[in-house]
Design an enzyme around this catalytic site. Sequence first.
Site, PDB file in Angstrom:
ATOM      1  N   THR A   1      50.917   7.886  57.845  1.00 34.24           N
ATOM      2  CA  THR A   1      50.768   8.694  59.064  1.00 34.24           C
ATOM      3  C   THR A   1      49.334   9.211  59.101  1.00 34.24           C
ATOM      4  OG1 THR A   1      51.721  10.580  57.871  1.00 34.24           O
ATOM      5  CG2 THR A   1      53.179   9.356  59.321  1.00 34.24           C
TER       6      THR A   1
ATOM      7  N   THR B   1      55.277  15.731  51.747  1.00 34.85           N
ATOM      8  CA  THR B   1      55.686  15.051  52.977  1.00 34.85           C
ATOM      9  C   THR B   1      55.664  13.626  52.685  1.00 34.85           C
ATOM     10  OG1 THR B   1      55.401  15.596  55.214  1.00 34.85           O
ATOM     11  CG2 THR B   1      53.938  14.072  54.549  1.00 34.85           C
TER      12      THR B   1
ATOM     13  N   GLU C   1      44.637  15.563  53.272  1.00 34.24           N
ATOM     14  CA  GLU C   1      43.974  15.741  54.566  1.00 34.24           C
ATOM     15  C   GLU C   1      42.675  16.523  54.423  1.00 34.24           C
ATOM     16  OE1 GLU C   1      48.012  15.468  57.276  1.00 34.24           O
ATOM     17  OE2 GLU C   1      47.102  17.416  56.898  1.00 34.24           O
TER      18      GLU C   1
ATOM     19  N   ASN D   1      44.231  19.681  61.400  1.00 38.98           N
ATOM     20  CA  ASN D   1      45.593  20.178  61.614  1.00 38.98           C
ATOM     21  C   ASN D   1      45.733  21.187  62.734  1.00 38.98           C
ATOM     22  OD1 ASN D   1      47.473  18.981  59.654  1.00 38.98           O
ATOM     23  ND2 ASN D   1      45.936  19.669  58.196  1.00 38.98           N
TER      24      ASN D   1
END
Lengths: 453, 453
Positions: B193, B230, B313, B441
């Site tokens: 993702t 996640t 990230e 984010n």
Amino acid sequence: MHESDARLSRDCWADLKNPFRQVAGSICAPHGFKCAAVFCDIKKLGTGKGSEKGQKRDLALIVSDIPAVVAGVFTTNQVCAAPVKISRQHARKELARAIVVNSGNANACTGLQGLRDAQTMARLTASALDKLNCFKQLSLPARISAEDVLVCSTGRIGVPMPMKNIDRGIRACAPGIARSTSNARQVAEAIMTTDTHRKEIAVELKVGRSTVRIGGICKGAGMIQPGMATMIGFITTDAAIEPRALKRALKIATEKSFNRITVDGDMSTNDSVIALANGLAGNSKSEIQRSQFQNALNFVCLELAKMIVRDGEGTSRFVALHLRGARNDREAEAAARAIANSSLVRASWCGGDPNWGRILCALGYSKADVDETIVDVGYARLGTRKILFAFRHGRPTNVALKTLAKITAAPDFDLHVDLHRGCGEFVLYAADLTENYVAFNKGDVSDPETLGG
Amino acid sequence: MHESDARLSRDCWADLKNPFRQVAGSICAPHGFKCAAVFCDIKKLGTGKGSEKGQKRDLALIVSDIPAVVAGVFTTNQVCAAPVKISRQHARKELARAIVVNSGNANACTGLQGLRDAQTMARLTASALDKLNCFKQLSLPARISAEDVLVCSTGRIGVPMPMKNIDRGIRACAPGIARSTSNARQVAEAIMTTDTHRKEIAVELKVGRSTVRIGGICKGAGMIQPGMATMIGFITTDAAIEPRALKRALKIATEKSFNRITVDGDMSTNDSVIALANGLAGNSKSEIQRSQFQNALNFVCLELAKMIVRDGEGTSRFVALHLRGARNDREAEAAARAIANSSLVRASWCGGDPNWGRILCALGYSKADVDETIVDVGYARLGTRKILFAFRHGRPTNVALKTLAKITAAPDFDLHVDLHRGCGEFVLYAADLTENYVAFNKGDVSDPETLGG
């Protein structure tokens, strides 16, 4: 008054016919408090920068004309700074006279020498004040001793206190003490570190026929969370109050204010809130319990606490998070803190994104009992009671993200979460996580001055 | 091997004369596993973007030629996605045949319909595979049923599954399944993702006279922390192993890998690690226990877990945090997580700042028993054992911040903290907090497509 403030009032000593009101000034608003601040080169010691007098004050004294009832609430961090240890000890007594505070150096992780330095700061302050004519005229029975002085430090961790500068600073500061609004303003400035503006407030209330004032200042912007923050707060009042009653009142007010804010989830080594009550308002001590004193003190502390969140390092949004329906208040607090300390939730707030998925995710890993099929998540404009639900009874609503984003894009908004599991409630004041927060705190290896701060 | 990997080996089934070795490929490296991936417009449904075939695969199938022993470890988040509920149920059985996985939609917070959709995904997969000639030739006794299929989803929370696309995707994907390295690579891509690159690994070891292979892929970059991330991880092996032994081995390996990483402290609703063992290597099941199998599985999971942290990230630094000397392992873990989840500590890592004051502060508010007067904090270059101490025996050392910063400015470094209170140890792999993480984010109210993700 804000809804949450109204709620706070309910469980306090209430006298709603006789409300308190805000007045100008801060710690010098109550009778019999004097203060002063100076620059003595602690904030940027050795760099030659920022030495312009008046701009970077870094040492201050706050003094009561007569011995004042004292109360203190301190960090619960196991690694606590030397001045916290000394002040905790001195606040156990019934009375105190003065507070000495410096910014630029936290005197934390400094070992035995740090403890000695904090004690020396108390002793130097007592001896400097003892020489002043203004206090000699009051012909008080006892001299000011080191045990009458509370000590606070804020700034870098692990750097030895520059005691020569401290000594020079205290000597220079003492003769300047006065009951003046501009002096109080300078003190509010002197305790700032990464704060961008002063945090000050004062209120006035009737206690019987007497007029009582409460004033407060505080500092804090980063390392803000749980059992208090990197924050320092000073409350003065001319109320006459029993020592035990003041200690209890300050504990309640702190629980409902400074312990309900979070900027970055980090609890500091130096957090301290100190209250001095010198009784010069002349009220009867028994009347305090029937008065608005607790409400007024709660209000002073909550307003100061909110100022800290609004001035949070790099923050762009202030979120009042109302968590309801947890099985008990402890679980409500756990759920609220899980949300407000989630990096992903806070980053979404930064973009004004009403991202309820991340909120549910944080609820799920919190220590609160959560059943996703009955949870509500909604948003409201600051100060309004109309909640626009993003998720209700365990399902996404039809309200478009775009519509919700009109609320969450504002610099202030309310977030309402109801777990529908019981009566537990908690209100937490939180801030977003921004690129500026990171930029501000990351240091820069090419400039060693920015490291270790 | 890395020091921490060496440590992990000690408490495992060891056969050091016969080590495992890394081989090319991933989930198709073991015998008897086939896979395929397609694009069916889930990742950017409705926006028209990213529909170039081959670039944005979002649905994949992993199939074992014959029924395989199955084990699964799932998120401990109370708010868990529908596919997690279904897969947890199907993984309780001894055997399974296939995994269907999609990215772009997490099927979380989607209520009863979400559960129905996840079940439908299993059913559609079973019926599509059942029609394939390649499996008919194997003349297996039983048909593939929905209970033989595990389901995983990752992506947006709270959006209904686009079941038409899923149906189309499964039908399109099934005929393409093959045992090929390039197919496995496409599957590793299809589960991505916010990941910036594929995460794949395979190893080979001897079990008696048989050669056993273990392959793995995973995804994950944000919402990475505690009881898994996640993340989604798939492990295939051709080892013959008892169902109970595989479940135990996967639990141990997960404890020592995916549960020891943190990017942002957020535990997701969809975390799943699934292992399939089809026994085609032909080893004896009793030999597995005397082999390097557990070590090899630990290695596969740890390497995959580290890839997640490195691809965190917006992260720019990978920190291996070695926490020693806590009163017990639980307190060691609490102390390590307090450090690695502190926004201030992580922001300092971003700047390459060896800020030990913030580390001590985080230790102080952790649930571990900490005595600041005996703590050590030191840094080491990746892979070296030489620790340069910033703080030792409770005092700052003479080592200049500039010297320490030479270590912490590297993209990888080791942080060593010793509490000197007992024998508790924990190793945690952590990442820094960067402006890019926040930018990534935060969403953007002016572009509703970026909201709610």
